[in-house]
Design an enzyme around this catalytic site. Sequence first.
Site, mmCIF file in Angstrom:
data_model
loop_
_atom_site.group_PDB
_atom_site.id
_atom_site.type_symbol
_atom_site.label_atom_id
_atom_site.label_comp_id
_atom_site.label_asym_id
_atom_site.label_seq_id
_atom_site.Cartn_x
_atom_site.Cartn_y
_atom_site.Cartn_z
ATOM 1 N N PRO A 1 -108.701 -44.144 72.103
ATOM 2 C CA PRO A 1 -108.682 -42.690 71.919
ATOM 3 C C PRO A 1 -108.837 -42.339 70.451
ATOM 4 O O PRO A 1 -108.167 -42.925 69.590
ATOM 5 C CB PRO A 1 -107.300 -42.285 72.453
ATOM 6 C CG PRO A 1 -106.474 -43.530 72.348
ATOM 7 C CD PRO A 1 -107.404 -44.673 72.549
ATOM 8 N N TYR B 1 -95.730 -39.305 67.301
ATOM 9 C CA TYR B 1 -95.752 -38.098 68.112
ATOM 10 C C TYR B 1 -94.496 -38.031 68.988
ATOM 11 O O TYR B 1 -93.626 -38.888 68.905
ATOM 12 C CB TYR B 1 -97.059 -38.020 68.890
ATOM 13 C CG TYR B 1 -98.264 -38.005 67.970
ATOM 14 C CD1 TYR B 1 -98.329 -37.092 66.912
ATOM 15 C CD2 TYR B 1 -99.289 -38.935 68.088
ATOM 16 C CE1 TYR B 1 -99.401 -37.080 66.022
ATOM 17 C CE2 TYR B 1 -100.368 -38.939 67.206
ATOM 18 C CZ TYR B 1 -100.423 -38.010 66.172
ATOM 19 O OH TYR B 1 -101.476 -38.008 65.297
ATOM 20 N N ARG C 1 -112.906 -47.517 65.433
ATOM 21 C CA ARG C 1 -113.879 -47.285 64.354
ATOM 22 C C ARG C 1 -115.153 -48.114 64.533
ATOM 23 O O ARG C 1 -116.233 -47.675 64.138
ATOM 24 C CB ARG C 1 -113.223 -47.560 63.003
ATOM 25 C CG ARG C 1 -112.209 -46.484 62.601
ATOM 26 C CD ARG C 1 -111.445 -46.887 61.344
ATOM 27 N NE ARG C 1 -110.553 -45.820 60.888
ATOM 28 C CZ ARG C 1 -109.341 -45.595 61.369
ATOM 29 N NH1 ARG C 1 -108.866 -46.359 62.348
ATOM 30 N NH2 ARG C 1 -108.589 -44.610 60.905
#
Length: 363
Positions: free
Chosen positions: A23, A181, A323
């Site tokens: 993600p 998070y 990446r």
Amino acid sequence: MSQLFSPLTVRETTFRNRLWVSPMCMYSAEDGVVNDWHHVHLAQFASGGAGLVMSEAAAVSPEGRISPRDAGIWNDAQRDAWAEVVAAIHARGALAAVQLAHAGRKGSTWWPFADAEGSVPIEEGGSPTVAPSPVAFDGYAVPQELDEAGIAQVISDFRAAARRALDAGFDVVEVHAAHGYLLHEFLSPLSNQRTDGWGGSPEGRARLLLEVVRAVRAEVGDRVPVFVRFSATDWAPGGLEVEDVATAATWAHEAGADLFDISTGGLVRHQRIEPGPGYQVPHAARIRELTGLPTAAVGIITSGEQAEEVLAEGAADAVFAGREFLRDPHFALRAAAELGEPADALWPPQYLRAHRERVAARR
């Protein structure tokens, strides 16, 4: 056949290979709705041979977004936009996963290519943030401590988002409990200073994650794989270590999770990380060893040989790359060629003339 390009079955879902797309937030949605950018961005990885293409973090509520430009899945318009992206991924032979997320105290921030940093003011489109405790991420606004009603709403939001994900056609649901998070904030003693049933002990700090996993599993049923992304260490004194996360993973498995997507860090600015090729792979290996449960490894994995080595050494059951797929959307096709996989096994017929074996045969 290489291990990287052998199939993997989780519950009733079989992935065509074990090289998957991580993600990656694009910060390009409008009102949480994905658009043509996301469609092309994600579908290209399926054409490029990935076995699984995972969405960027899809917020389960407006205040759960990392930035005002993040994707969401808290309403039906967002669900319908995701459905078009999922269909494009399926049409190109890959499976599609959604990452359900709530940014917690790291929400409502400027996106990376904005001309500002820190929290977005309310008058400029920001929103109040929430967390287990009123402790700010360094440089961001102080969050509001979630009360019992707020916690119940978070659980409900994750469950409703899981339903929309199924309706959109996603094959896998991942619960984001990493990178500082909300669910990670509850897990770590560095950010969770509560003394009630949602904090204190490891069991208390893991409670919200487990309730979310149970809610998601109840909504998706027995057939759909549920993943959890963990940060295996906070890279900071007094924070989570890999053994702590292995325990939480075992509990999450008992609650209904199937596979653990192992990253690290993101909770505090004072973390100390020394990145390098495959630097996070040992954490996936350690959690796999401690729990006996499937893991996926991430962290500067850039070649077919390197990814194959991760699996051959038993460090993980699958490999996520981020990446490298951005640099080369056909990374999986390249990796297959590097490992000597037959061209016809993975390459789209439209691309076969570019395969090095076919090119060599024509010379």
